[in-house]
Design a protein around this motif. Sequence first.
Motif, PDB file in Angstrom:
ATOM      1  N   PRO A 201       3.919   0.598  11.162  1.00  0.00           N
ATOM      2  CA  PRO A 201       3.576   1.639  10.182  1.00  0.00           C
ATOM      3  C   PRO A 201       2.706   1.083   9.055  1.00  0.00           C
ATOM      4  O   PRO A 201       2.849  -0.065   8.655  1.00  0.00           O
ATOM      5  CB  PRO A 201       4.942   2.086   9.659  1.00  0.00           C
ATOM      6  N   LYS A 202       1.823   1.948   8.561  1.00  0.00           N
ATOM      7  CA  LYS A 202       0.905   1.547   7.489  1.00  0.00           C
ATOM      8  C   LYS A 202       0.993   2.559   6.348  1.00  0.00           C
ATOM      9  O   LYS A 202       1.017   3.766   6.579  1.00  0.00           O
ATOM     10  CB  LYS A 202      -0.534   1.463   8.019  1.00  0.00           C
ATOM     11  N   LYS A 203       1.017   2.037   5.123  1.00  0.00           N
ATOM     12  CA  LYS A 203       1.074   2.893   3.938  1.00  0.00           C
ATOM     13  C   LYS A 203       0.002   2.491   2.932  1.00  0.00           C
ATOM     14  O   LYS A 203       0.220   2.525   1.721  1.00  0.00           O
ATOM     15  CB  LYS A 203       2.458   2.819   3.292  1.00  0.00           C
ATOM     16  N   LEU A 204      -1.156   2.125   3.443  1.00  0.00           N
ATOM     17  CA  LEU A 204      -2.213   1.615   2.581  1.00  0.00           C
ATOM     18  C   LEU A 204      -2.825   2.695   1.688  1.00  0.00           C
ATOM     19  O   LEU A 204      -3.477   2.381   0.688  1.00  0.00           O
ATOM     20  CB  LEU A 204      -3.314   0.977   3.441  1.00  0.00           C
ATOM     21  N   SER A 205      -2.631   3.958   2.037  1.00  0.00           N
ATOM     22  CA  SER A 205      -3.208   5.041   1.230  1.00  0.00           C
ATOM     23  C   SER A 205      -2.329   5.413   0.042  1.00  0.00           C
ATOM     24  O   SER A 205      -2.784   6.088  -0.876  1.00  0.00           O
ATOM     25  CB  SER A 205      -3.433   6.275   2.099  1.00  0.00           C
ATOM     26  N   GLU A 206      -1.067   4.977   0.044  1.00  0.00           N
ATOM     27  CA  GLU A 206      -0.150   5.362  -1.029  1.00  0.00           C
ATOM     28  C   GLU A 206      -0.317   4.526  -2.301  1.00  0.00           C
ATOM     29  O   GLU A 206      -0.367   5.077  -3.395  1.00  0.00           O
ATOM     30  CB  GLU A 206       1.300   5.284  -0.521  1.00  0.00           C
ATOM     31  N   PRO A 207      -0.382   3.185  -2.222  1.00  0.00           N
ATOM     32  CA  PRO A 207      -0.548   2.392  -3.456  1.00  0.00           C
ATOM     33  C   PRO A 207      -1.939   2.569  -4.060  1.00  0.00           C
ATOM     34  O   PRO A 207      -2.889   2.991  -3.392  1.00  0.00           O
ATOM     35  CB  PRO A 207      -0.336   0.945  -2.978  1.00  0.00           C
ATOM     36  N   GLU A 208      -2.056   2.212  -5.327  1.00  0.00           N
ATOM     37  CA  GLU A 208      -3.359   2.231  -5.989  1.00  0.00           C
ATOM     38  C   GLU A 208      -4.254   1.144  -5.374  1.00  0.00           C
ATOM     39  O   GLU A 208      -3.792   0.032  -5.102  1.00  0.00           O
ATOM     40  CB  GLU A 208      -3.204   1.962  -7.481  1.00  0.00           C
ATOM     41  N   PRO A 209      -5.545   1.453  -5.158  1.00  0.00           N
ATOM     42  CA  PRO A 209      -6.449   0.439  -4.576  1.00  0.00           C
ATOM     43  C   PRO A 209      -6.495  -0.856  -5.368  1.00  0.00           C
ATOM     44  O   PRO A 209      -6.569  -1.949  -4.785  1.00  0.00           O
ATOM     45  CB  PRO A 209      -7.804   1.147  -4.579  1.00  0.00           C
ATOM     46  N   VAL A 210      -6.431  -0.768  -6.697  1.00  0.00           N
ATOM     47  CA  VAL A 210      -6.484  -1.976  -7.513  1.00  0.00           C
ATOM     48  C   VAL A 210      -5.245  -2.839  -7.282  1.00  0.00           C
ATOM     49  O   VAL A 210      -5.312  -4.075  -7.307  1.00  0.00           O
ATOM     50  CB  VAL A 210      -6.638  -1.621  -9.007  1.00  0.00           C
ATOM     51  N   HIS A 211      -4.103  -2.205  -7.048  1.00  0.00           N
ATOM     52  CA  HIS A 211      -2.878  -2.950  -6.764  1.00  0.00           C
ATOM     53  C   HIS A 211      -2.982  -3.678  -5.426  1.00  0.00           C
ATOM     54  O   HIS A 211      -2.567  -4.842  -5.305  1.00  0.00           O
ATOM     55  CB  HIS A 211      -1.671  -2.004  -6.759  1.00  0.00           C
ATOM     56  N   LEU A 212      -3.529  -3.004  -4.436  1.00  0.00           N
ATOM     57  CA  LEU A 212      -3.724  -3.641  -3.135  1.00  0.00           C
ATOM     58  C   LEU A 212      -4.665  -4.832  -3.243  1.00  0.00           C
ATOM     59  O   LEU A 212      -4.418  -5.893  -2.651  1.00  0.00           O
ATOM     60  CB  LEU A 212      -4.286  -2.629  -2.135  1.00  0.00           C
ATOM     61  N   LEU A 213      -5.731  -4.663  -4.008  1.00  0.00           N
ATOM     62  CA  LEU A 213      -6.708  -5.745  -4.171  1.00  0.00           C
ATOM     63  C   LEU A 213      -6.091  -6.940  -4.876  1.00  0.00           C
ATOM     64  O   LEU A 213      -6.276  -8.094  -4.452  1.00  0.00           O
ATOM     65  CB  LEU A 213      -7.913  -5.226  -4.958  1.00  0.00           C
ATOM     66  N   MET A 214      -5.350  -6.675  -5.941  1.00  0.00           N
ATOM     67  CA  MET A 214      -4.709  -7.761  -6.690  1.00  0.00           C
ATOM     68  C   MET A 214      -3.737  -8.545  -5.814  1.00  0.00           C
ATOM     69  O   MET A 214      -3.749  -9.783  -5.794  1.00  0.00           O
ATOM     70  CB  MET A 214      -3.970  -7.185  -7.906  1.00  0.00           C
ATOM     71  N   GLN A 215      -2.902  -7.831  -5.073  1.00  0.00           N
ATOM     72  CA  GLN A 215      -1.905  -8.499  -4.232  1.00  0.00           C
ATOM     73  C   GLN A 215      -2.564  -9.263  -3.087  1.00  0.00           C
ATOM     74  O   GLN A 215      -2.126 -10.369  -2.741  1.00  0.00           O
ATOM     75  CB  GLN A 215      -0.911  -7.466  -3.672  1.00  0.00           C
ATOM     76  N   THR A 216      -3.596  -8.693  -2.510  1.00  0.00           N
ATOM     77  CA  THR A 216      -4.282  -9.361  -1.400  1.00  0.00           C
ATOM     78  C   THR A 216      -4.916 -10.668  -1.853  1.00  0.00           C
ATOM     79  O   THR A 216      -4.781 -11.710  -1.190  1.00  0.00           O
ATOM     80  CB  THR A 216      -5.361  -8.448  -0.806  1.00  0.00           C
ATOM     81  N   ILE A 217      -5.595 -10.653  -2.989  1.00  0.00           N
ATOM     82  CA  ILE A 217      -6.247 -11.866  -3.496  1.00  0.00           C
ATOM     83  C   ILE A 217      -5.214 -12.913  -3.883  1.00  0.00           C
ATOM     84  O   ILE A 217      -5.341 -14.095  -3.546  1.00  0.00           O
ATOM     85  CB  ILE A 217      -7.157 -11.535  -4.687  1.00  0.00           C
ATOM     86  N   PHE A 218      -4.173 -12.482  -4.585  1.00  0.00           N
ATOM     87  CA  PHE A 218      -3.175 -13.451  -5.041  1.00  0.00           C
ATOM     88  C   PHE A 218      -2.461 -14.106  -3.861  1.00  0.00           C
ATOM     89  O   PHE A 218      -2.342 -15.333  -3.788  1.00  0.00           O
ATOM     90  CB  PHE A 218      -2.149 -12.778  -5.948  1.00  0.00           C
ATOM     91  N   HIS A 219      -1.990 -13.306  -2.916  1.00  0.00           N
ATOM     92  CA  HIS A 219      -1.207 -13.861  -1.815  1.00  0.00           C
ATOM     93  C   HIS A 219      -2.100 -14.502  -0.753  1.00  0.00           C
ATOM     94  O   HIS A 219      -1.694 -15.483  -0.122  1.00  0.00           O
ATOM     95  CB  HIS A 219      -0.343 -12.766  -1.186  1.00  0.00           C
ATOM     96  N   GLY A 220      -3.286 -13.955  -0.537  1.00  0.00           N
ATOM     97  CA  GLY A 220      -4.150 -14.496   0.499  1.00  0.00           C
ATOM     98  C   GLY A 220      -4.910 -15.740   0.086  1.00  0.00           C
ATOM     99  O   GLY A 220      -5.207 -16.600   0.924  1.00  0.00           O
ATOM    100  N   VAL A 221      -5.204 -15.868  -1.203  1.00  0.00           N
ATOM    101  CA  VAL A 221      -5.984 -17.005  -1.689  1.00  0.00           C
ATOM    102  C   VAL A 221      -5.105 -17.994  -2.456  1.00  0.00           C
ATOM    103  O   VAL A 221      -5.026 -19.176  -2.118  1.00  0.00           O
ATOM    104  CB  VAL A 221      -7.149 -16.534  -2.590  1.00  0.00           C
TER     105      VAL A 221
END
Length: 305
Positions: A201-221
Amino acid sequence: MSPRSQGYVFVLITMCIWGGFTISSRLSAQWGISAWDITALRFALAFCILMPILIYKKDTAFLWKKQPFLLAMIGGVGYCLTSYSAFHYVPAAHAAIFLNGCIPLCTAVAAFLLFKEPFDKHTWGSLVIMLSAISAMSFFLYQETGVAFGFGDLLFFLSAIWWGVFTVLLRQWKLSAWHSMAGVAIWSAVIYVPIYLIFLPKKLSEPEPVHLLMQTIFHGVFVVIVATISYVEAIKRLGAFKTGSIVTLAPFMAAILAVPLLGEPLSRAVMCGLIGMAIGALQPWRWIMHKDSLQQQLDRQKKQS
């Protein structure tokens, strides 16, 4: 800057990222980002950064060995899914107790079960302290809520088991920090991301885009790449014991910061668990013994000279 000062700088960087992992993972849960989503985003970004570097350096042969693959399934996919999921059920302080506090114990047990490495006296001491702390915490929790432990606590403990096994295998196989980091990130992405895209399941449309970006950069990098490099560099300059002891403080500090930052409660039960597990994980008595052994070495050198 002296090597020792550089070491403390790298320790500070590692502590900030490891402590930030606890806070950001809890924020991720509050922002509605599922464990399925953040795990996929984390490894997808790391793959996009690391794979071109490996290809450019012509350093991909190690990926075809079984060790990086197994490490990725245990310390990559398995660890991330259980730990990220746990933050959806319990406060950040529980991560310091049942995840970071239990990792040294789970590592020692894994070493014994997999490679017959006996417990030393420090591990036995930690075991007694940790079991006492968890028993007291469960008693107080039951008094406060009627439930001794939650599902999130079980997930954190399972994450500690994953990481303990991962640590023992990594030490036994003697992979370099670069190969272990890159292998875990790349194999996790190769295996998990297609499964996520097709079945989960995917819920990428529910969170704010800026929140997704912040979490992706922090955890991925920062979590996958920067923290690993800074931790290894700190060990080179300060040694494994001092570096590990200092860095272990980060999640416990994050648990305290979560009270004002995230508005999470800090009950008598949680404080009991934090103090007991911190003492068991840090093993402060070893600092005294470590200093004594260093002083003895210095005294012997003086006599010889």
